[in-house]
Scaffold this motif. Structure first.
Motif, PDB file in Angstrom:
ATOM      1  N   PHE A  17       0.840  -1.202   0.000  1.00  0.00           N
ATOM      2  CA  PHE A  17       0.000   0.000   0.000  1.00  0.00           C
ATOM      3  C   PHE A  17       0.874   1.250   0.000  1.00  0.00           C
ATOM      4  CE2 PHE A  17      -2.614   2.973   2.839  1.00  0.00           C
ATOM      5  CZ  PHE A  17      -3.252   3.554   1.746  1.00  0.00           C
ATOM      6  N   ASP A  18       0.495   2.199  -0.854  1.00  0.00           N
ATOM      7  CA  ASP A  18       1.221   3.476  -0.901  1.00  0.00           C
ATOM      8  C   ASP A  18       0.235   4.603  -1.205  1.00  0.00           C
ATOM      9  OD1 ASP A  18       3.655   5.081  -0.932  1.00  0.00           O
ATOM     10  OD2 ASP A  18       3.201   5.377  -3.041  1.00  0.00           O
ATOM     11  N   SER A  19       0.665   5.822  -0.910  1.00  0.00           N
ATOM     12  CA  SER A  19      -0.172   6.987  -1.195  1.00  0.00           C
ATOM     13  C   SER A  19      -0.281   7.253  -2.703  1.00  0.00           C
ATOM     14  CB  SER A  19       0.428   8.209  -0.503  1.00  0.00           C
ATOM     15  OG  SER A  19       1.758   8.399  -0.948  1.00  0.00           O
ATOM     16  N   GLY A  20       0.604   6.701  -3.501  1.00  0.00           N
ATOM     17  CA  GLY A  20       0.550   7.014  -4.937  1.00  0.00           C
ATOM     18  C   GLY A  20       1.484   6.104  -5.709  1.00  0.00           C
ATOM     19  N   ARG A  47      -5.580  10.685  -4.139  1.00  0.00           N
ATOM     20  CA  ARG A  47      -5.472  11.594  -2.999  1.00  0.00           C
ATOM     21  C   ARG A  47      -4.036  11.903  -2.577  1.00  0.00           C
ATOM     22  NH1 ARG A  47     -10.203   8.694   0.273  1.00  0.00           N
ATOM     23  NH2 ARG A  47      -8.905   6.943  -0.309  1.00  0.00           N
ATOM     24  N   VAL A  48      -3.067  11.396  -3.368  1.00  0.00           N
ATOM     25  CA  VAL A  48      -1.674  11.716  -3.086  1.00  0.00           C
ATOM     26  C   VAL A  48      -1.490  13.234  -3.199  1.00  0.00           C
ATOM     27  CG1 VAL A  48      -0.905  11.443  -5.522  1.00  0.00           C
ATOM     28  CG2 VAL A  48       0.677  10.921  -3.639  1.00  0.00           C
ATOM     29  N   PRO A  49      -0.679  13.931  -2.437  1.00  0.00           N
ATOM     30  CA  PRO A  49       0.254  13.397  -1.449  1.00  0.00           C
ATOM     31  C   PRO A  49      -0.374  13.248  -0.061  1.00  0.00           C
ATOM     32  CG  PRO A  49       0.591  15.756  -1.664  1.00  0.00           C
ATOM     33  CD  PRO A  49      -0.512  15.385  -2.625  1.00  0.00           C
ATOM     34  N   TYR A  50       0.135  12.283   0.695  1.00  0.00           N
ATOM     35  CA  TYR A  50      -0.264  12.111   2.082  1.00  0.00           C
ATOM     36  C   TYR A  50       0.673  12.899   3.012  1.00  0.00           C
ATOM     37  CZ  TYR A  50      -3.314   7.930   1.332  1.00  0.00           C
ATOM     38  OH  TYR A  50      -4.306   7.049   0.975  1.00  0.00           O
ATOM     39  N   GLY A  51       1.889  13.133   2.529  1.00  0.00           N
ATOM     40  CA  GLY A  51       2.942  13.682   3.408  1.00  0.00           C
ATOM     41  C   GLY A  51       2.666  15.069   3.947  1.00  0.00           C
ATOM     42  N   THR A  52       1.710  15.771   3.324  1.00  0.00           N
ATOM     43  CA  THR A  52       1.390  17.126   3.770  1.00  0.00           C
ATOM     44  C   THR A  52       0.128  17.137   4.645  1.00  0.00           C
ATOM     45  OG1 THR A  52       0.135  17.341   1.724  1.00  0.00           O
ATOM     46  CG2 THR A  52       2.368  18.232   1.710  1.00  0.00           C
ATOM     47  N   ALA A  80       4.311   0.568   2.077  1.00  0.00           N
ATOM     48  CA  ALA A  80       5.497   1.123   1.415  1.00  0.00           C
ATOM     49  C   ALA A  80       5.653   2.604   1.742  1.00  0.00           C
ATOM     50  CB  ALA A  80       5.366   0.941  -0.091  1.00  0.00           C
ATOM     51  N   CYS A  81       4.533   3.278   1.975  1.00  0.00           N
ATOM     52  CA  CYS A  81       4.544   4.718   2.219  1.00  0.00           C
ATOM     53  C   CYS A  81       5.031   5.005   3.649  1.00  0.00           C
ATOM     54  CB  CYS A  81       3.120   5.241   2.032  1.00  0.00           C
ATOM     55  SG  CYS A  81       2.955   6.987   2.383  1.00  0.00           S
ATOM     56  N   HIS A  82       6.052   5.839   3.748  1.00  0.00           N
ATOM     57  CA  HIS A  82       6.593   6.144   5.072  1.00  0.00           C
ATOM     58  C   HIS A  82       5.596   6.939   5.905  1.00  0.00           C
ATOM     59  CE1 HIS A  82      10.104   4.979   2.829  1.00  0.00           C
ATOM     60  NE2 HIS A  82      10.825   4.970   3.934  1.00  0.00           N
ATOM     61  N   THR A  83       4.829   7.802   5.243  1.00  0.00           N
ATOM     62  CA  THR A  83       3.877   8.627   5.984  1.00  0.00           C
ATOM     63  C   THR A  83       2.774   7.751   6.582  1.00  0.00           C
ATOM     64  OG1 THR A  83       4.349  10.378   4.386  1.00  0.00           O
ATOM     65  CG2 THR A  83       2.459  10.705   5.825  1.00  0.00           C
ATOM     66  N   GLY A 127       4.701  15.135   7.419  1.00  0.00           N
ATOM     67  CA  GLY A 127       3.817  14.296   8.241  1.00  0.00           C
ATOM     68  C   GLY A 127       4.618  13.254   9.012  1.00  0.00           C
ATOM     69  N   THR A 128       5.590  12.645   8.351  1.00  0.00           N
ATOM     70  CA  THR A 128       6.417  11.630   9.014  1.00  0.00           C
ATOM     71  C   THR A 128       7.239  12.277  10.127  1.00  0.00           C
ATOM     72  OG1 THR A 128       6.527  10.336   6.996  1.00  0.00           O
ATOM     73  CG2 THR A 128       8.219   9.896   8.633  1.00  0.00           C
ATOM     74  N   LEU A 129       7.794  13.454   9.832  1.00  0.00           N
ATOM     75  CA  LEU A 129       8.593  14.152  10.848  1.00  0.00           C
ATOM     76  C   LEU A 129       7.729  14.441  12.081  1.00  0.00           C
ATOM     77  CD1 LEU A 129      11.101  17.004  10.361  1.00  0.00           C
ATOM     78  CD2 LEU A 129       9.277  17.295  11.982  1.00  0.00           C
ATOM     79  N   LEU A 155      11.259  17.680  -2.531  1.00  0.00           N
ATOM     80  CA  LEU A 155      11.881  16.629  -3.352  1.00  0.00           C
ATOM     81  C   LEU A 155      10.832  15.674  -3.922  1.00  0.00           C
ATOM     82  CD1 LEU A 155      15.074  15.786  -1.242  1.00  0.00           C
ATOM     83  CD2 LEU A 155      14.897  17.276  -3.241  1.00  0.00           C
ATOM     84  N   VAL A 156       9.668  15.578  -3.257  1.00  0.00           N
ATOM     85  CA  VAL A 156       8.628  14.645  -3.728  1.00  0.00           C
ATOM     86  C   VAL A 156       8.104  15.054  -5.114  1.00  0.00           C
ATOM     87  CG1 VAL A 156       6.300  13.745  -3.247  1.00  0.00           C
ATOM     88  CG2 VAL A 156       8.018  13.791  -1.425  1.00  0.00           C
ATOM     89  N   PRO A 157       7.594  16.295  -5.303  1.00  0.00           N
ATOM     90  CA  PRO A 157       7.141  16.650  -6.661  1.00  0.00           C
ATOM     91  C   PRO A 157       8.271  16.683  -7.683  1.00  0.00           C
ATOM     92  CG  PRO A 157       6.950  18.533  -5.164  1.00  0.00           C
ATOM     93  CD  PRO A 157       7.267  17.334  -4.327  1.00  0.00           C
ATOM     94  N   GLY A 191      13.809   8.619   4.132  1.00  0.00           N
ATOM     95  CA  GLY A 191      12.549   8.289   4.795  1.00  0.00           C
ATOM     96  C   GLY A 191      11.311   8.631   3.995  1.00  0.00           C
ATOM     97  N   SER A 192      11.385   8.481   2.683  1.00  0.00           N
ATOM     98  CA  SER A 192      10.189   8.615   1.840  1.00  0.00           C
ATOM     99  C   SER A 192      10.416   7.777   0.594  1.00  0.00           C
ATOM    100  CB  SER A 192       9.955  10.077   1.446  1.00  0.00           C
ATOM    101  OG  SER A 192       9.093  10.141   0.329  1.00  0.00           O
ATOM    102  N   THR A 193       9.335   7.215   0.093  1.00  0.00           N
ATOM    103  CA  THR A 193       9.415   6.354  -1.103  1.00  0.00           C
ATOM    104  C   THR A 193      10.140   7.031  -2.264  1.00  0.00           C
ATOM    105  OG1 THR A 193       7.232   7.248  -1.604  1.00  0.00           O
ATOM    106  CG2 THR A 193       7.312   5.048  -0.636  1.00  0.00           C
ATOM    107  N   HIS A 194       9.900   8.335  -2.411  1.00  0.00           N
ATOM    108  CA  HIS A 194      10.397   9.045  -3.593  1.00  0.00           C
ATOM    109  C   HIS A 194      11.917   9.237  -3.607  1.00  0.00           C
ATOM    110  CE1 HIS A 194       6.213   9.784  -4.078  1.00  0.00           C
ATOM    111  NE2 HIS A 194       6.394  10.548  -5.141  1.00  0.00           N
TER     112      HIS A 194
HETATM  113  N1  DGL Z   1       4.750   7.986  -0.170  1.00  0.00           N
HETATM  114  C1  DGL Z   1       5.049   9.152   0.647  1.00  0.00           C
HETATM  115  C2  DGL Z   1       6.048   8.749   1.728  1.00  0.00           C
HETATM  116  O1  DGL Z   1       6.803   7.823   1.571  1.00  0.00           O
HETATM  117  C3  DGL Z   1       5.579  10.315  -0.182  1.00  0.00           C
HETATM  118  C4  DGL Z   1       4.515  10.913  -1.086  1.00  0.00           C
HETATM  119  C5  DGL Z   1       3.348  11.512  -0.322  1.00  0.00           C
HETATM  120  O2  DGL Z   1       3.527  12.559   0.332  1.00  0.00           O
HETATM  121  O3  DGL Z   1       2.290  10.930  -0.351  1.00  0.00           O
HETATM  122  O4  DGL Z   1       6.087   9.353   2.764  1.00  0.00           O
END
Ligand code: DGL
Length: 278
Positions: A17-20, A47-52, A80-83, A127-129, A155-157, A191-194
């Motif tokens: 599972f991932d945000s995108g 609905r990506v991005p989740y990180g914000t 898979a998504c860190h967030t 979001g992860t931070l 760096l994500v976009p 710490g992010s997929t991208h």
């Molecule tokens: N997949 C997200 C992550 O690894 C990065 C992209 C997003 O913000 O959704 O945190």
């Protein structure tokens, strides 16, 4: 009867599972490490991005996606998504009731293994931070270690745009890495997929700022290794010998597979790709 049921369960796919699209880097590592397993990848491209987003929103989105994962009768979940791993791993694991592996702990463990002075750097989404997940992971794995974390949202976009070696990307990475180099980190976890796709650029910039080579950890192979170990210890591995299949599900079908192909390292047009409403 029980034996037949567990055989059937072992032939079920692993859900990713991932945000995108970014989690396709993790799928790539999983398919390389576990070539006989079937995988079903769900990317919430609608609905990506989740990180914000806030934790509550990430939980709501993840909860909505859980139905699709459940309908696919997965035997294990890989977030898979860190967030999502930072904010919603436990909730998903409880809801789906299958062994569940997130992205934070495997990358942290791999980072600590190469960090000589236990000064671990991490770049992640905001979001992860905010979630404090890396602080908790380091606290659980090695109480003597210190963690220095920077949000690197731009760096994500840039990666989605395919700007993997542009001057603008270098300058942006440098700005995020500068405080980490000043803190004298001796290993950096992506710490992010991208960020996996920026590995060479990030390693170069961090080395230039630190005046020495600093190991940079791509979480994707570390996650794949943890999944392999868990399949083995839980006796969940497939018994088949033929190559596993990859199935991709998006919540919004991309017009152009170019960015997805870059993340996966192969052409999605050759795979089963479908869309689902959540
Ligand atoms: N997949 C997200 C992550 O690894 C990065 C992209 C997003 O913000 O959704 O945190």
């Amino acid at each position: 009867m029980i034996e037949a049921m567990s055989k059937l369960r072992n032939e079920a796919p692993i859900g990713v599972f991932d945000s995108g699209l970014g989690g396709l880097t993790v799928l790539r590592a999983l398919a390389a490490r576990l070539p006989r397993e079937d995988f079903v990848y769900l990317g919430d491209t609608a609905r990506v991005p989740y990180g914000t987003r806030t934790v509550q929103t990430v939980l709501n989105y993840s909860h909505a996606c859980a139905r699709v994962l459940r309908d696919n009768r997965i035997k294990m979940l890989v977030v898979a998504c860190h967030t999502v791993s930072a904010c919603a791993l436990d909730a998903l694991a409880a809801e789906l009731f299958v062994p569940s592996i997130g992205a934070i702990v495997p990358g942290t463990r791999a980072g600590l293994a190469v960090s000589l002075n236990k000064r671990l750097g991490v770049i992640a989404t905001a979001g992860t931070l905010r979630s404090g997940a890396y602080l908790r992971a380091v606290g659980e794995l090695d109480r003597t270690a210190q963690v220095f974390i920077e949000a690197a949202p731009l760096l994500v976009p840039m990666v989605e745009e395919g700007w993997l070696d542009r001057e603008a990307t270098r300058l942006t990475a440098r700005a995020y890495l500068e405080p980490l180099a000043k803190s004298d980190v001796d290993a950096l976890v992506l710490g992010s997929t991208h960020y996996s796709l920026l590995m060479p650029l990030i390693a170069d910039e961090l080395a230039a700022l630190s005046g020495k080579a600093v190991p940079v950890i791509d979480s994707a192979p570390a996650i794949a290794e943890e999944v392999a170990t868990t399949l083995e210890s839980r006796q969940l591995a497939t018994a088949r010998d033929d190559p596993g299949k990859l199935r991709i599900i998006f919540t919004d079908m991309p017009d152009d597979f170019g960015p997805a192909n870059r993340f996966l390292g192969k052409d999605l047009a050759q795979l089963s790709v479908s869309a689902v409403d959540v």
